[in-house]
Enzyme design. Structure first.
Site, PDB file in Angstrom:
ATOM      1  N   ARG A  33      69.128  28.189  43.224  1.00  0.00           N
ATOM      2  CA  ARG A  33      68.139  28.480  42.162  1.00  0.00           C
ATOM      3  C   ARG A  33      68.863  28.821  40.856  1.00  0.00           C
ATOM      4  NH1 ARG A  33      63.874  31.161  46.244  1.00  0.00           N
ATOM      5  NH2 ARG A  33      63.583  29.209  47.381  1.00  0.00           N
ATOM      6  N   GLU A 177      56.779  35.474  60.368  1.00  0.00           N
ATOM      7  CA  GLU A 177      56.490  34.426  59.377  1.00  0.00           C
ATOM      8  C   GLU A 177      56.635  33.026  59.959  1.00  0.00           C
ATOM      9  OE1 GLU A 177      58.988  34.445  55.855  1.00  0.00           O
ATOM     10  OE2 GLU A 177      57.769  32.925  54.886  1.00  0.00           O
ATOM     11  N   LYS A 219      52.922  36.892  58.241  1.00  0.00           N
ATOM     12  CA  LYS A 219      53.159  36.261  56.934  1.00  0.00           C
ATOM     13  C   LYS A 219      52.935  34.759  57.074  1.00  0.00           C
ATOM     14  CE  LYS A 219      56.590  35.847  53.262  1.00  0.00           C
ATOM     15  NZ  LYS A 219      57.598  36.554  52.483  1.00  0.00           N
ATOM     16  N   SER A 261      54.321  32.200  49.401  1.00  0.00           N
ATOM     17  CA  SER A 261      53.835  31.280  48.366  1.00  0.00           C
ATOM     18  C   SER A 261      54.288  29.849  48.620  1.00  0.00           C
ATOM     19  CB  SER A 261      54.243  31.752  46.969  1.00  0.00           C
ATOM     20  OG  SER A 261      55.638  31.793  46.792  1.00  0.00           O
ATOM     21  N   GLY A 262      55.419  29.659  49.272  1.00  0.00           N
ATOM     22  CA  GLY A 262      55.804  28.342  49.768  1.00  0.00           C
ATOM     23  C   GLY A 262      56.095  27.266  48.734  1.00  0.00           C
ATOM     24  N   GLY A 263      56.315  27.655  47.465  1.00  0.00           N
ATOM     25  CA  GLY A 263      56.610  26.653  46.447  1.00  0.00           C
ATOM     26  C   GLY A 263      55.408  26.334  45.555  1.00  0.00           C
ATOM     27  N   ARG A 297      59.197  32.996  45.418  1.00  0.00           N
ATOM     28  CA  ARG A 297      59.252  32.196  44.188  1.00  0.00           C
ATOM     29  C   ARG A 297      58.084  32.467  43.257  1.00  0.00           C
ATOM     30  NH1 ARG A 297      60.062  26.916  47.689  1.00  0.00           N
ATOM     31  NH2 ARG A 297      59.276  28.424  49.208  1.00  0.00           N
TER      32      ARG A 297
HETATM   33  P1  13P Z   1      58.082  32.077  48.974  1.00  0.00           P
HETATM   34  O1  13P Z   1      56.922  32.917  48.521  1.00  0.00           O
HETATM   35  O2  13P Z   1      58.927  31.566  47.850  1.00  0.00           O
HETATM   36  O3  13P Z   1      57.641  31.006  49.942  1.00  0.00           O
HETATM   37  O4  13P Z   1      59.056  33.031  49.768  1.00  0.00           O
HETATM   38  C1  13P Z   1      58.536  33.895  50.666  1.00  0.00           C
HETATM   39  C2  13P Z   1      59.485  34.097  51.757  1.00  0.00           C
HETATM   40  O5  13P Z   1      59.803  35.214  52.095  1.00  0.00           O
HETATM   41  C3  13P Z   1      60.001  32.906  52.460  1.00  0.00           C
HETATM   42  O6  13P Z   1      60.582  33.287  53.661  1.00  0.00           O
END
Ligand code: 13P
Length: 343
Positions: A33, A177, A219, A261-263, A297
């Site tokens: 990043r 998660e 999560k 948030s996943g991108g 992110r």
């Molecule tokens: P993101 O919200 O960027 O997906 O990251 C959350 C996270 O902890 C990924 O493992």
């Protein structure tokens, strides 16, 4: 394991009208990043950036816990104060990522299995000794023509459950998660099916391993069409699909749900969380758990882009960070409005 203490820690994380900040990128991911923005990829730059995040004034008004990485949990501010002491003073609980990454799964091209169980009991004891109160393990499920396979879902669900049991033994609340990735051209319906199947498997394994549901945080991904699918869904459509799926498979005893948030872009992730919470509060809904955020992110990206690795931009980056988490906090009660992006 002290059940009451685990449940209390989980409640502090998800039951206080706040969310979590995921800042647990591995060095490799953090460097990627940084590289994309022309920021140097050194330990010192990573330290300076994480210090910027945790020292943001009034962060604790919206953030109950932060997820750290092994390097970060040991770091200090420029005046020598441990990051953990900074968090404690602010009233923010420290967490730690303990998986060691999603690796190619043998015999299953295109699929991943998350590793890190070997030696985990000892690592958890060490982190608990440092002060970590919760942990995170991320399983990754790819959607494609031939996958996910049952084998991939089952292996990841079992690993999540074994990790969760070890965490609770150490007095640490596990964030569980299982992430269905957004990459691909699948429909929302397909994401809904796979999310449901995966969560079913995860809760079966959690039950089998004797994990205390009041002492975990789930999560999950939101239920979304693939990024490459031609028709993106309305906010209400995402909220309906996500809530229906969760209500079908997540036991009421679970302490809370904190979305990744996943991108997704920062403002879209917030708007979708807001729509989910609006629907959850509609007359006639009886939701058993708080629905909060644990974004990485979608919280960090605007601040990182402004910081650019430059000390003179710290205040501007912190301003964006605080604005972002305030929007996310408003989304917990369905009170987010796009106009808040510009205040
Ligand atoms: P993101 O919200 O960027 O997906 O990251 C959350 C996270 O902890 C990924 O493992």
């Amino acid at each position: 394991m002290n059940a009451a203490e685990l449940a209390e820690t989980a409640r502090q994380l998800v039951g206080a009208g706040k969310g979590l900040l995921a800042m647990d990128e591995s060095n490799g991911t953090c460097n990627k990043r940084f590289a994309a923005l022309g920021i140097g990829q050194t330990e010192e730059k990573r330290r300076a950036y994480r210090k910027l995040l945790i020292t943001t004034p009034r962060l604790a008004e919206s953030i109950s816990g932060v997820i750290l990485y092994d390097e970060t949990i040991r770091q200090k501010t420029t005046d020598g104060t441990p990051f953990l002491a900074v968090l404690e003073k602010a009233g923010i609980l420290p967490g730690i990522k303990v998986d060691i990454g999603a690796k190619a799964m043998a015999g299953h091209p295109g699929e991943k299995i998350t590793e890190g169980l070997d030696g985990l009991r000892e690592r958890l004891a060490a982190y608990a000794g440092m002060g970590a109160r919760f942990a995170k393990w991320r399983a990754v499920i790819n959607l494609g023509d031939d996958h996910p396979s049952r084998a991939c879902i089952a292996a990841n669900a079992q690993a999540l459950a074994r990790y969760a049991a070890l965490c609770q033994e150490a007095g640490i609340v596990p964030i569980v998660e299982p992430e269905i990735l957004m990459a691909g051209d699948h429909t929302l319906e397909r994401c809904r099916e796979v999310t449901e199947e995966t969560l079913h498997a995860v809760f079966d394994h959690l039950y089998e391993q004797g994990v205390l549901l009041e002492g975990i945080i789930l999560k999950p991904n939101m239920v979304l069409p693939g990024l490459g699918y031609s028709q993106q869904e309305s906010l209400d459509g995402v909220a309906e699909a996500t809530l229906t799926t969760l209500l079908r498979v997540v036991p009421a005893a679970v302490a809370g749900i904190a979305f990744l948030s996943g991108g997704q872009s920062a403002d879209l992730a917030t708007a979708r969380l807001d729509a989910i919470n609006r629907l959850a509060r509609a007359p006639g809904s009886h939701l058993p758990w708080p629905l909060v955020f644990s974004f990485g992110r979608a919280i960090q990206q605007p601040a990182l882009t402004v910081w650019q690795g430059d000390d003179s931009c710290v205040a501007a980056a912190q301003k964006l960070l605080i604005q972002r988490v305030r929007c996310d906090r408003a989304a917990l009660t369905g009170e987010y409005e796009a106009a808040m992006e510009h205040t």
